[in-house]
Each structure stands twice: as C-alpha cells, then as structure tokens.
Design a protein around this motif. Structure first.
Motif, PDB file in Angstrom:
ATOM      1  N   VAL A   3       0.863  -1.181   0.000  1.00 15.65           N
ATOM      2  CA  VAL A   3       0.000   0.000   0.000  1.00 15.65           C
ATOM      3  C   VAL A   3       0.896   1.225   0.000  1.00 15.65           C
ATOM      4  CG1 VAL A   3      -1.661   1.337   1.347  1.00 15.65           C
ATOM      5  CG2 VAL A   3      -1.916  -1.148   1.165  1.00 15.65           C
ATOM      6  N   VAL A   5       0.579   5.524  -0.355  1.00 16.63           N
ATOM      7  CA  VAL A   5      -0.173   6.775  -0.469  1.00 16.63           C
ATOM      8  C   VAL A   5       0.881   7.870  -0.582  1.00 16.63           C
ATOM      9  CG1 VAL A   5      -1.841   8.323   0.624  1.00 16.63           C
ATOM     10  CG2 VAL A   5      -2.075   5.839   0.896  1.00 16.63           C
ATOM     11  N   THR A  54      -5.495   6.581   6.439  1.00 21.59           N
ATOM     12  CA  THR A  54      -5.711   6.142   5.060  1.00 21.59           C
ATOM     13  C   THR A  54      -4.957   4.852   4.770  1.00 21.59           C
ATOM     14  OG1 THR A  54      -5.983   8.438   4.392  1.00 21.59           O
ATOM     15  CG2 THR A  54      -5.546   6.846   2.649  1.00 21.59           C
ATOM     16  N   GLU A  55      -3.685   4.802   5.135  1.00 19.51           N
ATOM     17  CA  GLU A  55      -2.889   3.607   4.889  1.00 19.51           C
ATOM     18  C   GLU A  55      -3.470   2.392   5.623  1.00 19.51           C
ATOM     19  OE1 GLU A  55      -0.212   7.143   4.285  1.00 19.51           O
ATOM     20  OE2 GLU A  55      -1.737   6.576   5.743  1.00 19.51           O
ATOM     21  N   LYS A  56      -3.943   2.611   6.838  1.00 20.69           N
ATOM     22  CA  LYS A  56      -4.550   1.522   7.602  1.00 20.69           C
ATOM     23  C   LYS A  56      -5.802   0.999   6.903  1.00 20.69           C
ATOM     24  CE  LYS A  56      -6.368   0.286  12.135  1.00 20.69           C
ATOM     25  NZ  LYS A  56      -6.692   0.736  13.483  1.00 20.69           N
ATOM     26  N   SER A  59      -4.817  -0.925   3.764  1.00 22.93           N
ATOM     27  CA  SER A  59      -4.222  -2.214   4.146  1.00 22.93           C
ATOM     28  C   SER A  59      -5.305  -3.211   4.543  1.00 22.93           C
ATOM     29  CB  SER A  59      -3.228  -2.025   5.291  1.00 22.93           C
ATOM     30  OG  SER A  59      -2.111  -1.302   4.853  1.00 22.93           O
TER      31      SER A  59
END
Length: 147
Positions: A3, A5, A54-56, A59
């Motif tokens: 992932v 961003v 966002t990354e969480k 993922s």
C-alpha cells in the motif's frame, strides 16, 4: 500486500513486474485511474487524506481481498495533492495463480476504493471549486461484495 499513499507519480511497469515475480503467479491484473477533465474545464483535482488512517484502511481492504481470493500479491497506490487532467491518480494490481481470482480481487478493491477509502476530492475549475460526492453507481457496485 503493498500500500502506497504518495504525492509522487508511480511506474506502472515496475509495479506490475513486482507482482509478476512469484513463481506460482499465473495472472496479474492492473487498473490505473487517471484524472479526467470535466465539462467546464478542470484545472486540477485536489485530493486530501489523513496520513496513517488512510494507509490503515487501504491495508485492511487488501487483507480482506487476500482473505476472499487466493492472491500471491496485491498493490494499492493512491496519490494525493493537486493532480491535473491526465495525471495518474491510483493503481490497483492483483496477482494470483488463476485469472478469475486476480480479476475479481481487483474489481473488489476498486469498488471499495471508490466508495469507502478515506480520500476527499475537490474539483477546481475557473468558475470555482466543488467537493466530489460519492456516486450512486459506485455504491451499487459495492453491494455485490457485501455478505
């Protein structure tokens, strides 16, 4: 699962090659979204997000796809900041032993990205700026994956 961003652009070929490296990978499906112009002349699209959150969320989407299909890999890349018409905005790529799993997982991830990913998009034109609302068609597409 990968992932990313970022404000920076990405290399489509390098990302696909990264997923092709697995010896048991029989299929790699990629989808790239680009900023398109709107009827009244888009200057740029401003994309905002909350770092970390966002990354969480992305993922978790990738993990859910991996749990539903037998994937050997998945990549989600989404850009933020000011993007102009024609710029790459995002990429989803999935790898699997068989094409059906790769295609379905890619569609699943796209449908979730369009409806649930925590990004906020504002279209900026000569006449002003407007936030982009979720489309009914995106919500309808997402329903096919809900149990």
């Amino acid at each position: 699962m990968r992932v990313v961003v970022s404000e920076a652009d990405f290399d489509l070929g390098a990302e696909a090659e990264r997923l092709e490296a697995g010896a048991d990978t029989g299929a790699v499906v990629t989808f790239t979204g680009r900023v398109r112009d709107v009827a009244d002349g888009l200057d740029h699209m401003m994309i905002e997000h909350y770092p970390g959150m966002t990354e969480k969320a992305l993922s978790q989407m990738a993990q859910e796809a991996s749990g539903r299909w037998d994937l050997s890999g998945a990549t989600i890349i989404h850009r933020f900041g000011a993007l102009r018409p024609g710029d790459r905005i995002m990429m989803v790529a999935t790898a699997a032993r068989h094409r059906t799993s790769a295609f379905e997982a890619a569609q699943f991830l796209m449908d979730y990205l369009k409806s649930r990913a925590p990004f906020w998009k504002k279209e900026v034109t000569a006449s002003g700026a407007d936030w982009v609302a979720a489309a009914d068609t995106d919500e309808a597409a997402l329903k096919r994956w809900q149990a």
